[in-house]
Write a protein that holds these residues in place. Structure first.
Motif, short mmCIF file in Angstrom:
data_model
loop_
_atom_site.label_atom_id
_atom_site.label_comp_id
_atom_site.label_asym_id
_atom_site.label_seq_id
_atom_site.Cartn_x
_atom_site.Cartn_y
_atom_site.Cartn_z
N LEU A 61 22.01 34.47 14.65
CA LEU A 61 22.87 33.45 15.23
C LEU A 61 22.16 32.61 16.29
O LEU A 61 22.76 32.25 17.31
N HIS A 62 20.91 32.28 16.05
CA HIS A 62 20.26 31.21 16.81
C HIS A 62 20.55 29.90 16.10
O HIS A 62 20.55 29.84 14.86
N GLY A 63 20.79 28.85 16.89
CA GLY A 63 21.31 27.61 16.33
C GLY A 63 20.50 27.00 15.22
O GLY A 63 21.06 26.42 14.28
N ASP A 64 19.17 27.11 15.29
CA ASP A 64 18.35 26.47 14.26
C ASP A 64 18.42 27.20 12.92
O ASP A 64 17.75 26.80 11.96
N HIS A 65 19.26 28.23 12.85
CA HIS A 65 19.43 28.96 11.59
C HIS A 65 20.86 28.93 11.06
O HIS A 65 21.09 29.37 9.94
N PHE A 66 21.82 28.42 11.88
CA PHE A 66 23.18 28.40 11.34
C PHE A 66 24.06 27.26 11.83
O PHE A 66 25.22 27.16 11.43
N TYR A 67 23.56 26.35 12.65
CA TYR A 67 24.41 25.29 13.17
C TYR A 67 24.89 24.32 12.10
O TYR A 67 25.82 23.54 12.33
N GLY A 68 24.31 24.35 10.93
CA GLY A 68 24.77 23.50 9.83
C GLY A 68 25.87 24.13 9.00
O GLY A 68 26.43 23.48 8.11
N LEU A 69 26.23 25.38 9.31
CA LEU A 69 27.16 26.12 8.46
C LEU A 69 28.58 25.56 8.50
O LEU A 69 29.21 25.38 7.45
N ILE A 70 29.10 25.27 9.68
CA ILE A 70 30.48 24.78 9.78
C ILE A 70 30.63 23.44 9.05
O ILE A 70 31.64 23.18 8.39
N GLY A 71 29.62 22.59 9.16
CA GLY A 71 29.68 21.30 8.47
C GLY A 71 29.69 21.46 6.96
O GLY A 71 30.43 20.76 6.26
N LEU A 72 28.87 22.38 6.46
CA LEU A 72 28.81 22.60 5.02
C LEU A 72 30.13 23.18 4.51
O LEU A 72 30.64 22.76 3.46
N ILE A 73 30.69 24.14 5.25
CA ILE A 73 31.97 24.73 4.86
C ILE A 73 33.06 23.66 4.81
O ILE A 73 33.89 23.62 3.89
N SER A 74 33.07 22.76 5.78
CA SER A 74 34.04 21.67 5.81
C SER A 74 33.84 20.70 4.66
O SER A 74 34.81 20.24 4.05
N THR A 75 32.59 20.38 4.37
CA THR A 75 32.30 19.46 3.27
C THR A 75 32.73 20.06 1.93
O THR A 75 33.26 19.34 1.06
N PHE A 76 32.51 21.34 1.74
CA PHE A 76 32.99 22.00 0.52
C PHE A 76 34.49 21.75 0.33
O PHE A 76 34.96 21.51 -0.78
#
Length: 301
Positions: A61-76
């Protein structure tokens, strides 16, 4: 087995480099590994089919490894996704994502599942009829796992000429492909080796994200076909690597050699260096089969 590098640089996104994210295609399964900022943009640029991603693996859970997750989940959700999506990651990933979905009133219409990890031992976290995924416990500043993807052995290939020669009925073909011998009507036993060809050897891929040099992982990844191992620094910054709990290119090569890996892919480069070719030069002093990851590169194994 194909590996598409969406991002492979350390710390922060820049105009021409992206943080860690990659897509592994193995035995007709598509897995997203880590999800730094900009991952969904990189998915589009590299023409990865969004709907084929059903499993996302987050190393830590360091940002450069998961900060894109919420955006991808929302786009799905905006793309009217129907398939369930499962996220595998450290304890806390579910809380982080659900809080953002709650406060933005953006609950997805598709089924969203979380498998939270806390064990310090390697464990199977995913298995279907084609692939098994195990964790690789790593040593970083926070709880971190790598992931080992193993293709399951395929059934044997039928030797059509041989089964026709022995006049074996088609109803026995599946048993033959499953490895069984055949007894003919006259009592003769025909060895399976005469009736089939060996299938392709199962492939394997190990993803080792942020970690200090750690020989304890060698037994987990022994004889892996392809090893991705972080190489944030060069040997000249070994003290800094140890302090920040990262690895050098030379240390990554040592792990590959100890594990008897067939190929080593380097990545998670610090942007302090003028060229990523320096990482390859350093690693090849220890291990010959080196590949350099870079944003947008696809490897076919």
């Amino acid at each position: 087995m194909n590996l598409t590098i969406l991002g492979c640089y350390a710390a922060t996104p820049r105009t021409f480099t992206n943080p860690t994210s990659q897509v592994l295609e193995i035995n007709n399964r598509l897995f997203l590994i880590d999800c730094g900022e900009g991952t969904q943009v990189q998915l589009r640029k590299n023409k990865v089919k969004f709907s084929a991603i059903n499993h996302i693996f987050i190393s830590h859970l360091h940002g450069d490894h998961f900060y894109g997750l919420i955006g991808l989940i929302s786009t799905f959700n905006l793309l009217n996704r129907n398939n369930p999506l499962t996220v595998y990651g450290p304890v806390g990933v579910k809380e982080i994502i659900k809080l953002q979905l709650k406060l933005s009133n953006s609950w997805p219409q598709y089924e969203l599942n979380f498998v939270e990890l806390s064990s310090n031992q390697s464990e199977i976290i995913f298995e279907d009829d084609r692939v098994i995924v195990k964790t690789i416990p790593l040593k970083h500043r926070i709880y971190t796992n790598g992931f080992l993807f193993n293709e399951k052995p395929k059934e044997r290939k039928l030797n059509v000429a041989a089964v026709q020669e022995y006049e074996i009925e088609t109803c026995y073909y599946q048993n033959i492909k499953n490895g069984r011998d055949i007894t003919l009507d006259d009592g003769r036993i025909i060895s399976n080796e005469l009736l089939t060809f060996d299938p392709p050897a199962p492939k394997s891929y190990a993803f080792c994200s942020d970690t200090v040099y750690n020989e304890e992982i060698v037994n987990v990844i022994k004889n892996v076909d392809v090893l991705y191992h972080e190489s944030t620094f060069l040997d000249s910054e070994e003290v800094l690597a140890e302090k920040t709990m990262h690895s050098t290119a030379k240390q990554a090569a040592k792990i590959a050699k100890l594990a008897n890996a067939k190929q080593l892919v380097l990545g998670h480069y610090s942007t302090r260096y003028t060229s990523i070719d320096l990482f390859k030069e350093e690693a090849q002093s220890v291990f010959e089969e080196i590949l350099l990851s870079d944003d947008g590169v696809t490897f076919e194994f």
